[in-house]
Design an enzyme around this catalytic site. Sequence first.
Site, PDB file in Angstrom:
ATOM      1  CE  LYS A 140      -2.193  -1.151   3.801  1.00 54.00           C
ATOM      2  NZ  LYS A 140      -1.475  -2.411   4.093  1.00 54.00           N
ATOM      3  NE  ARG A 172      -4.617  -1.142   9.694  1.00 54.55           N
ATOM      4  CZ  ARG A 172      -3.508  -0.706   9.084  1.00 54.55           C
ATOM      5  NH1 ARG A 172      -3.440   0.517   8.621  1.00 54.55           N
ATOM      6  NH2 ARG A 172      -2.489  -1.508   8.960  1.00 54.55           N
ATOM      7  NE  ARG A 196       7.743  -3.008   6.238  1.00 50.97           N
ATOM      8  CZ  ARG A 196       6.471  -2.674   6.317  1.00 50.97           C
ATOM      9  NH1 ARG A 196       5.945  -1.894   5.394  1.00 50.97           N
ATOM     10  NH2 ARG A 196       5.721  -3.128   7.282  1.00 50.97           N
ATOM     11  NE  ARG A 201       6.317  -0.821  10.206  1.00 49.79           N
ATOM     12  CZ  ARG A 201       5.223  -0.651   9.454  1.00 49.79           C
ATOM     13  NH1 ARG A 201       5.279   0.091   8.357  1.00 49.79           N
ATOM     14  NH2 ARG A 201       4.081  -1.211   9.782  1.00 49.79           N
ATOM     15  NE  ARG A 249       1.912  -5.197  10.865  1.00 48.16           N
ATOM     16  CZ  ARG A 249       2.955  -5.009  10.055  1.00 48.16           C
ATOM     17  NH1 ARG A 249       4.131  -5.553  10.342  1.00 48.16           N
ATOM     18  NH2 ARG A 249       2.836  -4.281   8.987  1.00 48.16           N
TER      19      ARG A 249
HETATM   20  P1  AP5 Z   1       4.778  -1.531   1.785  1.00 44.54           P
HETATM   21  O1  AP5 Z   1       4.534  -0.714   0.561  1.00 44.54           O
HETATM   22  O2  AP5 Z   1       5.429  -0.877   2.954  1.00 44.54           O
HETATM   23  O3  AP5 Z   1       3.429  -2.273   2.193  1.00 44.54           O
HETATM   24  P2  AP5 Z   1       2.214  -1.800   3.108  1.00 44.54           P
HETATM   25  O4  AP5 Z   1       0.993  -2.491   2.587  1.00 44.54           O
HETATM   26  O5  AP5 Z   1       2.189  -0.300   3.179  1.00 44.54           O
HETATM   27  O6  AP5 Z   1       2.663  -2.448   4.452  1.00 44.54           O
HETATM   28  P3  AP5 Z   1       2.595  -1.934   5.949  1.00 44.54           P
HETATM   29  O7  AP5 Z   1       3.209  -3.009   6.773  1.00 44.54           O
HETATM   30  O8  AP5 Z   1       3.181  -0.558   6.116  1.00 44.54           O
HETATM   31  O9  AP5 Z   1       1.082  -1.841   6.150  1.00 44.54           O
HETATM   32  P4  AP5 Z   1       0.328  -1.991   7.428  1.00 44.54           P
HETATM   33  O10 AP5 Z   1      -1.042  -1.760   6.918  1.00 44.54           O
HETATM   34  O11 AP5 Z   1       0.523  -3.202   8.237  1.00 44.54           O
HETATM   35  O12 AP5 Z   1       1.014  -0.874   8.358  1.00 44.54           O
HETATM   36  P5  AP5 Z   1       0.674   0.647   8.678  1.00 44.54           P
HETATM   37  O13 AP5 Z   1       1.932   1.384   8.647  1.00 44.54           O
HETATM   38  O14 AP5 Z   1      -0.492   1.156   7.904  1.00 44.54           O
HETATM   39  O15 AP5 Z   1       5.635  -2.795   1.324  1.00 44.54           O
HETATM   40  C1  AP5 Z   1       6.037  -3.785   2.256  1.00 44.54           C
HETATM   41  C2  AP5 Z   1       7.407  -4.370   1.810  1.00 44.54           C
HETATM   42  O16 AP5 Z   1       7.243  -5.040   0.564  1.00 44.54           O
HETATM   43  C3  AP5 Z   1       8.503  -3.301   1.566  1.00 44.54           C
HETATM   44  O17 AP5 Z   1       9.753  -3.856   1.912  1.00 44.54           O
HETATM   45  C4  AP5 Z   1       8.446  -3.044   0.050  1.00 44.54           C
HETATM   46  O18 AP5 Z   1       9.691  -2.607  -0.457  1.00 44.54           O
HETATM   47  C5  AP5 Z   1       8.037  -4.429  -0.463  1.00 44.54           C
HETATM   48  N1  AP5 Z   1       7.174  -4.362  -1.652  1.00 44.54           N
HETATM   49  C6  AP5 Z   1       6.112  -3.535  -1.851  1.00 44.54           C
HETATM   50  N2  AP5 Z   1       5.530  -3.795  -3.041  1.00 44.54           N
HETATM   51  C7  AP5 Z   1       6.240  -4.818  -3.592  1.00 44.54           C
HETATM   52  C8  AP5 Z   1       6.135  -5.556  -4.811  1.00 44.54           C
HETATM   53  N3  AP5 Z   1       5.165  -5.284  -5.711  1.00 44.54           N
HETATM   54  N4  AP5 Z   1       7.028  -6.562  -5.039  1.00 44.54           N
HETATM   55  C9  AP5 Z   1       8.007  -6.855  -4.135  1.00 44.54           C
HETATM   56  N5  AP5 Z   1       8.162  -6.176  -2.959  1.00 44.54           N
HETATM   57  C10 AP5 Z   1       7.286  -5.187  -2.694  1.00 44.54           C
HETATM   58  O19 AP5 Z   1       0.141   0.496  10.197  1.00 44.54           O
HETATM   59  C11 AP5 Z   1       1.021   0.132  11.255  1.00 44.54           C
HETATM   60  C12 AP5 Z   1       0.228   0.024  12.546  1.00 44.54           C
HETATM   61  O20 AP5 Z   1      -0.377   1.305  12.858  1.00 44.54           O
HETATM   62  C13 AP5 Z   1      -0.959  -0.954  12.527  1.00 44.54           C
HETATM   63  O21 AP5 Z   1      -0.558  -2.274  12.808  1.00 44.54           O
HETATM   64  C14 AP5 Z   1      -1.850  -0.350  13.631  1.00 44.54           C
HETATM   65  O22 AP5 Z   1      -1.370  -0.677  14.898  1.00 44.54           O
HETATM   66  C15 AP5 Z   1      -1.675   1.137  13.430  1.00 44.54           C
HETATM   67  N6  AP5 Z   1      -2.670   1.701  12.500  1.00 44.54           N
HETATM   68  C16 AP5 Z   1      -2.419   2.295  11.283  1.00 44.54           C
HETATM   69  N7  AP5 Z   1      -3.559   2.705  10.731  1.00 44.54           N
HETATM   70  C17 AP5 Z   1      -4.568   2.378  11.595  1.00 44.54           C
HETATM   71  C18 AP5 Z   1      -5.984   2.534  11.553  1.00 44.54           C
HETATM   72  N8  AP5 Z   1      -6.586   3.118  10.499  1.00 44.54           N
HETATM   73  N9  AP5 Z   1      -6.697   2.056  12.593  1.00 44.54           N
HETATM   74  C19 AP5 Z   1      -6.104   1.474  13.667  1.00 44.54           C
HETATM   75  N10 AP5 Z   1      -4.761   1.286  13.763  1.00 44.54           N
HETATM   76  C20 AP5 Z   1      -3.998   1.746  12.739  1.00 44.54           C
END
Ligand code: AP5
Length: 215
Positions: free
Chosen positions: A13, A88, A127, A161, A172
Site C-alpha cells: 500500500k 481499517r 523490509r 520496524r 497483524r
Molecule cells: P509496503 O509498501 O510498505 O506495504 P504496506 O501495505 O504499506 O505495508 P505496511 O506493513 O506498512 O502496512 P500496514 O497496513 O501493516 O502498516 P501501517 O503502517 O499502515 O511494502 C512492504 C514491503 O514489501 C517493503 O519492503 C516493500 O519494499 C516491499 N514491496 C512492496 N511492493 C512490492 C512488490 N510489488 N514486489 C516486491 N516487494 C514489494 O500500520 C502500522 C500500525 O499502525 C498498525 O498495525 C496499527 O497498529 C496502526 N494503525 C495504522 N492505521 C490504523 C488505523 N486506520 N486504525 C487502527 N490502527 C492503525
Amino acid sequence: MRLILLGPPMAGKGTQAKLISEHYSIPHISTGDILRKNVSQNTELGQQAKAYMDRGDLVPDELILDLVRHELDATDLDNGFLFDGYPRTIVQAQSLSSYLKDKDKPLDGVILLRVDEKVLVERATGRRVCGNCGASYHLKNQPPKVEGTCDLCGEKAVHQRIDDQEDTVKNRLNVYKKQTEPLISYYQEQENLLEVPGASTPAEVFQQVLALIGA
Ligand code: AP5
C-alpha cells in the site's frame, strides 16, 4: 482522484500510494505514518498508540477518528486524496463516508491489493525502513545501496520496524482478517471496489492500478 488503498499488511500500500499520489499530485494520507511520527515525537497520541502498534493490534477507533478528522481538516482535498491504511474497521469506514458526504467529495474508487500470505510474511521479515524519511527497502528485492544508509536522505537510519518481527506479523495478519477484511464486502456493496493482484513488481502493479482507474 479520490481513492482508498486497501489490503493486508505488506501488500504494498505504502509503495503504491507514493507512486499514485505523485502521479495525480494528490495528498497521501497514511495513518500508519502519522502514528509512527507521533510515537517518535513522544506525543500524547504516540504514547497511547505505541503499545497497540508494537503488538500489531489496531489502535482504538476513538483515537484514529480524532486523528483523521484533524488531518482532513488540515489538508487541501480539492484536487483529491489517497488514503493508505485507513479505514481499517467498519466504524472508520462509516465515519469517512459521512465526512465525505458532508463535504460532497464522493470516492472514485477503493483499490484492493491482493497478495498471498506467504509473500506477505517474506516481505515483512525482509523490509527495512528509514527512521528519518520513511523510505522503504527490502533486504532481497530492493536493498539500500549502502547497508543501513538511506539512499534518499543519506541518514544511517535504515532499520527493521518492531512490528515486522515474525510473531507480530502473524498477529497483524490475523487482525487484518478479523477487523479489516469485512471492508471488502462493505465497499463491494457500494460498487466501487477495484481489485489488483499485488504480487508482481511495484512498477507492474502501478500500471495495473492506472489501467483500472482509467488514467
Ligand atoms: P509496503 O509498501 O510498505 O506495504 P504496506 O501495505 O504499506 O505495508 P505496511 O506493513 O506498512 O502496512 P500496514 O497496513 O501493516 O502498516 P501501517 O503502517 O499502515 O511494502 C512492504 C514491503 O514489501 C517493503 O519492503 C516493500 O519494499 C516491499 N514491496 C512492496 N511492493 C512490492 C512488490 N510489488 N514486489 C516486491 N516487494 C514489494 O500500520 C502500522 C500500525 O499502525 C498498525 O498495525 C496499527 O497498529 C496502526 N494503525 C495504522 N492505521 C490504523 C488505523 N486506520 N486504525 C487502527 N490502527 C492503525
